[in-house]
Design a protein around this motif. Structure first.
Motif: not given
Length: 493
Positions: A116-138
């Protein structure tokens, strides 16, 4: 070493400013305002996002550096290389995101009562992954262009300043914890957008796709390299991040927070090697293109000597002063990570001493062999974590990480020597290690004073004088002697 020294110096200056900010963040701010459980949530999100982003990127960050010398052509916008470099990871991200959300009912239960501590932020994990991926490629694109200082600045300095600011806002009641998590994700989005703006500023934001990009190197070759690189880099990330995830799942999210702080403290040891590797990757790719193995071998030895010199000093400086570092944290439970820090320092020191073997393998014609090393060690890391964490807790995760790091570097070092007759060791390496042992032993034998700060000051002073003085007297690191002489000529009449 000319371009390496120029870019490496800038990166090193930025990295050490970041090191100071990282210390402030790790020792003074985050542990004093966030409970271990709260730190465990952000550490888990960051670990998930990193693995998620690497799968989605399909290894194209490394592909960009490996093959860019063949596409380099400023007049044509590098033959449409950037749209390809970004486009393939975006397609991968769409596929992985669908799997990520479909797998939610399976993934969250791994964390048991902490789910239950992690469930509210599950969607934000995907958003953070997108930013992480775009940063690494650039970031990979900028490395290939030999523009690395700005990406170092936004990652090592600006990102940490903004995270510190968010923690302060949370600590003084201006942000709730859910809003702090959103701030944390937003910081990663900000540095990604800044990197895009920088690419545009230097005139390298060539978004227009061209058919020419498919004629320079076969797309099948790029995708094949990406697939092998993906498995290799993913295995490397498993070695780096699976410990935090498994500590959170097998012990508790709070233990993951304590483990994360210990990891942050030990990360300082990796800064010299990381600064050098940012420019070494494209340089080695050029050496392979030119088949200039003698210069590559010389660079291999010099890089190893520099990493050993700085790594030993930082490892001793951190290890001798852990009591002081943990005394700065109001929550004494964080000090439970002391043994974890020492084990992680040992693994990162060995990684630095073995030089740039991983980069040599991954940029070489035999890059596929690196996959065997990485996948084997990733499986070993997961197995050791699964075996040791239930018995030793977070210390078990640190032991597993140490065994994995040592094993993979021994294997890679042997492979580079066996395949190309290059090895990074000269008589100066054991000499530096001996000097470090003597200086560290002398500092450790000093009696503890009434104040942890005074003890830290005494030990650090003795360590610096003995280590630096003997290094210069024995000329065991000619690069350090040369830098000191330049500083002397500049500031001493």
């Amino acid at each position: 070493m000319g371009i390496v020294q120029r870019q490496g110096l800038r990166n090193t200056v930025i990295s050490y400013i970041g090191l100071a900010l990282g210390f402030v963040s790790t020792a003074l701010v985050l542990p004093n305002f966030l409970a271990p459980q709260q730190l465990g949530v952000t550490a888990t999100l960051a670990s998930v996002a990193t693995l998620y982003a690497q799968i989605a990127a399909f290894g194209f960050a490394s592909v960009g550096i490996r093959f860019f010398p063949y596409f380099r052509h400023p007049e044509s916008g590098h033959r449409g290389f950037l749209p390809l470099l970004v486009g393939v990871p975006l397609l991968g991200f769409a596929v992985v995101t669908a799997l990520y959300f479909l797998g939610k009912p399976v993934l969250l239960p791994w964390y048991g009562q902490d789910a239950p501590l992690l469930a509210p932020y599950y969607t934000w994990g995907a958003v953070l992954a997108l930013f992480t991926m775009l940063y690494s490629v650039q970031d990979a694109y900028l490395k290939a262009l030999y523009h690395t200082a700005f990406s170092s600045f936004v990652q090592d300095v600006l990102q940490r300043v903004l995270i510190i600011a968010g923690a302060l806002l949370f600590g003084f009641g201006f942000l709730s914890f859910p809003n702090y998590v959103l701030w944390f994700v937003g910081v990663n989005g900000t540095i990604t957008l800044l990197l895009t703006a920088y690419v545009a500023t230097i005139g390298e934001l060539h978004w227009r796709p061209t058919r020419q990009v498919l004629t320079v190197r076969p797309l099948r070759e790029l995708l094949g390299m990406g697939a092998f690189t993906l498995l290799g880099s993913l295995s490397g990330s498993i070695i780096m991040f699976i410990d935090t995830l498994m500590v959170g799942a097998q012990v508790s999210v709070a233990a993951a927070g304590i483990y994360a702080v210990a990891g942050y403290i030990s990360t300082a040891l990796a800064i010299p090697a990381r600064s050098l590797n940012k420019i070494a990757f494209p340089l080695l790719a050029d050496y392979w293109k030119q088949q200039d193995l003698p210069r590559m071998a010389d660079f291999y030895r010099r890089a190893t000597r520099l990493n050993t010199l700085l790594g030993c000093y930082l490892a001793l400086g951190i290890g001798l002063n852990l009591d002081f570092i943990y005394s700065l944290m109001r929550n004494t439970s964080y000090a439970e990570g002391t043994v974890v820090v020492l084990l992680l320092l040992g693994s990162k020191l060995f990684d630095g001493i073995t030089g740039v073997n991983a980069l040599i393998v991954i940029t070489s014609p035999r890059y596929r062999y690196d996959l065997i090393f990485n996948v084997s060690l990733a499986l070993l890391t997961v197995a050791l974590n699964w075996l040791l964490i239930p018995r030793l807790g977070m210390v078990g995760a640190a032991v597993a990480a140490c065994v994995a790091q040592v094993s993979i570097n021994v294997a890679r070092t042997w492979f580079v020597w066996h395949s190309y007759r290059m090895q990074p060791f000269t008589w100066r390496i054991p000499l530096i290690l001996g000097i470090a042992a003597a200086a560290g032993g002398a500092a450790w034998l000093l009696p503890a004073l009434s104040s942890p700060f005074l003890t830290m000051l005494l030990r650090s002073t003795v360590l610096t004088i003995l280590y630096g003085g003997i290094i210069l007297l024995t000329n065991s690191a000619p690069e350090a002697t040369g830098v000191l002489q330049k500083i002397s000529r500049r500031f001493i009449p």
